[in-house]
Design a protein around this motif. Structure first.
Motif, short mmCIF file in Angstrom:
data_model
loop_
_atom_site.label_atom_id
_atom_site.label_comp_id
_atom_site.label_asym_id
_atom_site.label_seq_id
_atom_site.Cartn_x
_atom_site.Cartn_y
_atom_site.Cartn_z
N GLN A 220 0.82 -1.20 0.00
CA GLN A 220 0.00 0.00 0.00
C GLN A 220 0.86 1.25 0.00
O GLN A 220 0.45 2.29 -0.52
CB GLN A 220 -0.91 0.00 1.23
CG GLN A 220 -1.89 -1.15 1.27
CD GLN A 220 -2.71 -1.15 2.55
OE1 GLN A 220 -2.91 -0.12 3.18
NE2 GLN A 220 -3.20 -2.32 2.93
N GLU B 284 -3.81 -2.47 -4.31
CA GLU B 284 -4.06 -1.79 -3.04
C GLU B 284 -3.15 -0.58 -2.85
O GLU B 284 -3.16 0.05 -1.79
CB GLU B 284 -3.84 -2.77 -1.88
CG GLU B 284 -4.72 -4.01 -1.96
CD GLU B 284 -4.43 -4.98 -0.83
OE1 GLU B 284 -4.08 -4.52 0.28
OE2 GLU B 284 -4.53 -6.19 -1.05
N LEU C 122 -1.53 2.82 -2.33
CA LEU C 122 -2.00 4.13 -1.92
C LEU C 122 -0.93 5.20 -2.10
O LEU C 122 -1.24 6.32 -2.51
CB LEU C 122 -2.42 4.10 -0.44
CG LEU C 122 -3.58 3.18 -0.07
CD1 LEU C 122 -3.76 3.15 1.45
CD2 LEU C 122 -4.86 3.62 -0.75
N THR D 179 -6.48 3.04 -6.89
CA THR D 179 -6.51 3.29 -5.45
C THR D 179 -5.53 4.36 -5.01
O THR D 179 -5.56 4.80 -3.86
CB THR D 179 -6.18 1.99 -4.69
OG1 THR D 179 -4.92 1.49 -5.16
CG2 THR D 179 -7.26 0.94 -4.92
N SER E 195 -3.45 7.38 -3.79
CA SER E 195 -3.80 8.65 -3.16
C SER E 195 -2.63 9.62 -3.14
O SER E 195 -2.85 10.83 -3.06
CB SER E 195 -4.29 8.42 -1.72
OG SER E 195 -3.25 7.90 -0.92
N CYS F 92 -7.52 7.93 -11.29
CA CYS F 92 -7.21 7.82 -9.86
C CYS F 92 -8.09 8.81 -9.09
O CYS F 92 -7.62 9.87 -8.65
CB CYS F 92 -5.73 8.08 -9.60
SG CYS F 92 -4.62 6.99 -10.52
N TYR G 105 -3.03 10.17 5.84
CA TYR G 105 -3.16 8.90 5.79
C TYR G 105 -2.75 8.53 7.00
O TYR G 105 -1.93 8.84 7.61
CB TYR G 105 -2.26 8.47 4.79
CG TYR G 105 -2.81 7.19 4.41
CD1 TYR G 105 -4.03 7.06 3.81
CD2 TYR G 105 -2.13 6.08 4.72
CE1 TYR G 105 -4.50 5.88 3.49
CE2 TYR G 105 -2.62 4.91 4.35
CZ TYR G 105 -3.76 4.88 3.76
OH TYR G 105 -4.16 3.74 3.43
#
Length: 849
Positions: free
Chosen positions: A526, A549, A551, A571, A573, A593, A636
């Motif tokens: 991630q 997954e 991020l 996914t 970010s 995205c 996050y």
């Protein structure tokens, strides 16, 4: 509770026709049921006995439906007073929880539940019901309305519910005070009001003969003292008061609660203070005593009382306890979990005494105190599985750790430990190890076989470790090697070591060579952070979309060349490629995205038109495009380190996420005028448009940016006068308008009286303080300059729409971002350790029924 009587002399009675008809009509009226085979209603067939249908129970003697359970059945729609549901007059238990009744309002005149005159148990939890707490259902003995979007206030007529034994109103929005009558419902056995918006002082008197066994007030907004009458609740077994606003000393009467099993006072928003009463430690049935996050400053001295023999979990963390450890603790020999972290304890902490005193100890938290630790080689702690000694003035590895063969989680971070990491620390039982923020320089050899360790989390960030990257476990899920002195290539087979990892960071080292393509086989990652190294070559084409997954992908601060990958995980970010030598264009595949929050492509050689299509990314908050070649005819939940040029200096701001709002489009090839529309970005703190080819006037609409602290418009071709209205920007502490074509007098007053001459140099037409050039007297006497009509929006040369799109949700541009995840601070450590040791620790922790 209702307990139906069943006749053993006769066979169960079949469902009555009118009952079956009511159920089938209810199914077909105004609801949409899931077509999934998991839906209970799928078994409802007209040619079968309705008493055999899933979710239905009937009275064996009469055939009447007495229980209907359609929880989690994906029902959508309304219920009015004419619903066939209310034809089931014998219904005693009704569970419609976890569905979607979006439009129903308890206050509606169509409210029909009172027609169910035999109803004793109603569960509408998390079903979208709204309005005030229904008061018509006076026959109920159990009322469960958890997470129903109910609003307050609770009317005093709730006292009419004389038979009510269980009241669950948690996770609502009552926004009212608790009525006094609530404590006078003598039949109540359970009151659950957590997270329901109640506030004010809690009612002062609990009745003497109360049957209450559970009281949950967690996450409410009460204030004042906990009433002394709480001692009247002699049958109380569970008391949850965490995250309230209670203050003052705990009432002495709490010692009367001899049936108490769980006293949860982990009070992040409480202010209990003073000396903890000794009676808390004598309650004979008490198992968990959680006093963390308060203002207690003293423990009672050891005295002539019998300590609880059942107390297994004691949490005194984050208080103001000080001095040596109280002798009281030494008599609590049944403790399995002891948390003394984040206090002001000092003096000697003899781990030998702890070893003898707490033979059953499973978890020991000593972090953030002022101990001087003493230990010896012969300490055993036979059951200890978790030891946290973060920031405890430890300068070497405690020798007794050699004997802890069952240790699963060890935290020695933020101490002064130097030298090598001993190879005996790699126990086969170890799941989580945090040695971050020490002075460690290397690892003793030989290293363990990676297949022999079960370690899931290893954090050694912020040390002085050297040499090659070590890979010690194939079970690793969290691996942080950031901010060390490792100097090597990334192993070609790195993907095989990260097959289970969700976090991998080697940021801030001296790694060289290329990024191996095998890293793309780490499909559970991630977070991947390879930033601030000396990696070179091209970015593997698979790297943008190797994990479904993914991020965070951070490759900033390297020597990477070529183009960006053309495919990215939806996914994603955070994407950071800043400070490399990347060329080409910005891939339009990033438009898929939709969760992208951070995009930092600054300080590269990207040659492309301005990516206006980024305005379609609804979550975009950080956009950095500085120092490229863009042109036209800017949780996050993790901690981040933010680097930005602000107020004329390069600054590093740690642990900030979405605090600053900034636009940095400096060092590009933008042309045209600055539109007055920019004045609508009223949350802006930093605006940097320097080193472009912008022309025309400075728009006076900048006066609306009342939060602005830093303004840099230098090295452009701006003309006209500096708007006098900018003196309204009282937070402005840095301004740079140098190297433009500005003229006229510099505004005076407020912050403008503090700026140096360098802020205006390179503008021959400017005059007035702080420049040596004096303005003509007539010009100085003019009133504030009115904005001229020259500040018309750019006609197609530079479209600012993308900057405004998404700004309502906090567009933050100009932040060059990296991040630091501090595993030792809590949540990462706990999640990894809890997950991997759950089966082994479960028997040691309290089971609540």
């Amino acid at each position: 509770m209702f307990s139906p009587s069943f006749s053993q002399a006769s066979l169960p009675h079949q469902c009555l026709d009118n009952q079956k008809l009511a159920l089938l009509r209810f199914k077909n009226e105004s609801f949409s049921f899931s077509s999934s085979s998991s839906s209970k209603s799928e078994s409802w067939k007209p040619d079968t006995d309705c008493c055999s249908w899933e979710g239905i129970k009937c009275d064996n003697n009469t055939g009447h439906v007495i229980s209907l359970d359609l929880s989690w059945d994906q029902l959508v729609g309304d219920i009015d007073s004419n619903s066939s549901l209310f034809k089931l007059h014998s219904l005693m238990r009704l569970n419609l929880s976890h569905n979607s009744f979006h439009f129903f309002n308890f206050n509606s005149e169509l409210f029909g539940f009172p027609q169910l005159v035999n109803l004793t148990h109603l569960d509408l939890a998390n079903s979208g019901f709204s309005g005030q707490v229904p008061l018509q259902m006076s026959r109920l003995t159990k009322l469960v309305l958890w997470d129903c979007s109910l609003s307050g206030p609770i009317d005093s007529s709730i006292s009419n519910l004389h038979l009510l034994s269980e009241l669950v109103l948690s996770n609502n929005n009552l926004l009212s005070e608790v009525p006094d009558v609530l404590t006078n419902l003598y039949s109540l056995v359970s009151i659950q009001l957590s997270s329901c918006g109640l506030h004010g002082e809690f009612p002062g008197e609990f009745p003497q003969q109360s049957a209450l066994r559970e009281l949950s007030l967690s996450c409410t907004k009460f204030h004042g003292k906990l009433p002394e009458s709480i001692g009247n609740l002699e049958f109380l077994t569970n008391l949850y008061l965490d995250n309230c606003n209670f203050s003052g000393t705990l009432p002495n009467s709490i010692g009367n609660l001899t049936a108490l099993q769980y006293l949860l006072l982990d009070l992040r928003n409480n202010s209990f203070d003073g000396i903890t009463d000794y009676s808390l430690f004598t309650l004979p049935s008490l198992k968990d005593l959680m006093l963390g996050k308060n203002r207690f400053h003293s423990l009672p001295d050891e005295g002539p009382f019998t300590p609880s023999s059942s107390l297994s979990w004691l949490d005194l963390s984050e208080n103001e306890f000080q001095g040596p450890i109280s002798r009281l603790l030494t008599v609590l020999t049944s403790l399995e979990i002891l948390n003394l972290s984040s206090n002001k304890f000092n003096g000697s902490m003899d781990l030998g005494i702890a070893n003898l005193t707490f033979p059953q100890l499973v978890s020991l938290h000593l972090s953030h105190n002022h101990w001087s630790m003493t230990d010896s080689d012969d300490l055993a702690f036979p059951n200890l599985k978790m030891l946290k000694m973060r920031s405890c003035n430890v300068t070497k590895f405690p020798s007794f750790l050699r004997n802890l063969h069952s240790m699963e989680a060890l935290d020695l971070s933020s101490n002064g430990i130097n030298g090598q990491i001993p190879n005996w620390i790699w126990s086969s039982s170890l799941i989580g190890l945090n040695l971050s923020q020490n002075l460690l320089t290397g690892l003793d050899r030989p290293l363990p076989d990676a297949s022999s360790l079960q370690m899931g989390a290893l954090d050694v960030h912020s040390n002085k470790l050297q040499g090659s990257l070590p890979f010690l476990s194939q079970q690793i899920e969290f691996l942080d090697y950031s901010d060390n002195n490792f100097r090597s290539v990334i192993p070609a087979d790195i993907g095989s070591y990260l097959s289970k990892a969700f976090f991998f960071s080697v940021s801030g080292n001296n790694l060289i060579g290329k990024i191996p393509t095998s890293i793309c086989s780490a499909r559970k990652l991630q977070v991947l952070d390879l930033s601030d190294n000396q990696l070179n070559g091209t970015i593997p084409t698979c790297l943008g979309n190797f994990s479904s997954e993914l991020l965070v992908l951070n490759l900033g601060g390297n020597n990477l060349q070529g183009t960006m990958p053309w495919s990215y995980a939806e996914t994603l970010s955070t994407l950071v490629f800043n400070g490399n030598g990347l060329e080409g264009k910005v891939p339009r595949s990033l438009s898929t995205c939709k969760g992208l929050e951070v995009l930092d492509l600054g300080d590269n050689q990207i040659h492309d038109t301005f990516p206006f299509w980024l305005g379609n990314l609804p979550q975009l908050q950080v956009l950095v495009l500085r120092s490229n070649k863009f042109y036209v005819s800017a949780s996050y939940s993790y901690y981040i380190t933010v680097k930005l040029k602000m107020k004329g200096e390069n600054m590093t701001l740690e642990r900030i996420l979405n605090i600053f709002t900034s636009i940095n489009l400096s060092n590009n090839e933008f042309e045209g005028k600055i539109p007055k529309l920019i004045g609508e970005l009223k949350s802006l703190h930093v605006l940097d448009l320097s080193h472009n080819n912008l022309d025309g006037p400075i728009p006076s609409s900048l006066e609306n940016l009342l939060q602005l602290e830093s303004l840099d418009l230098s090295h452009n071709k701006l003309s006209g006068e500096i708007p006098q209205q900018l003196v309204r920007l009282t937070f402005l502490s840095f301004i740079n308008l140098s190297e433009n074509e500005l003229q006229g007098s510099i505004p005076s007053g407020a912050q403008f009286n503090t700026f140096p001459a360098g802020s205006y140099e390179g503008n021959p037409g400017l005059c007035g303080f702080p420049l040596p050039t004096k303005c003509e007297a007539a010009k100085e006497a003019l009133p504030p300059i009115q904005q001229q009509k020259l500040e018309l929006d750019s006609t197609g040369e530079f479209d600012w729409t993308v900057l405004l799109m998404g700004y309502g949700c906090g567009l933050v541009a100009g932040l060059s971002t990296g991040y630091i995840l501090f595993w030792g601070n809590g949540f990462i450590a706990e999640s990894i350790t809890t997950k991997m040791q759950q089966s082994r620790l479960r028997s040691s922790q309290r089971r609540r029924s």
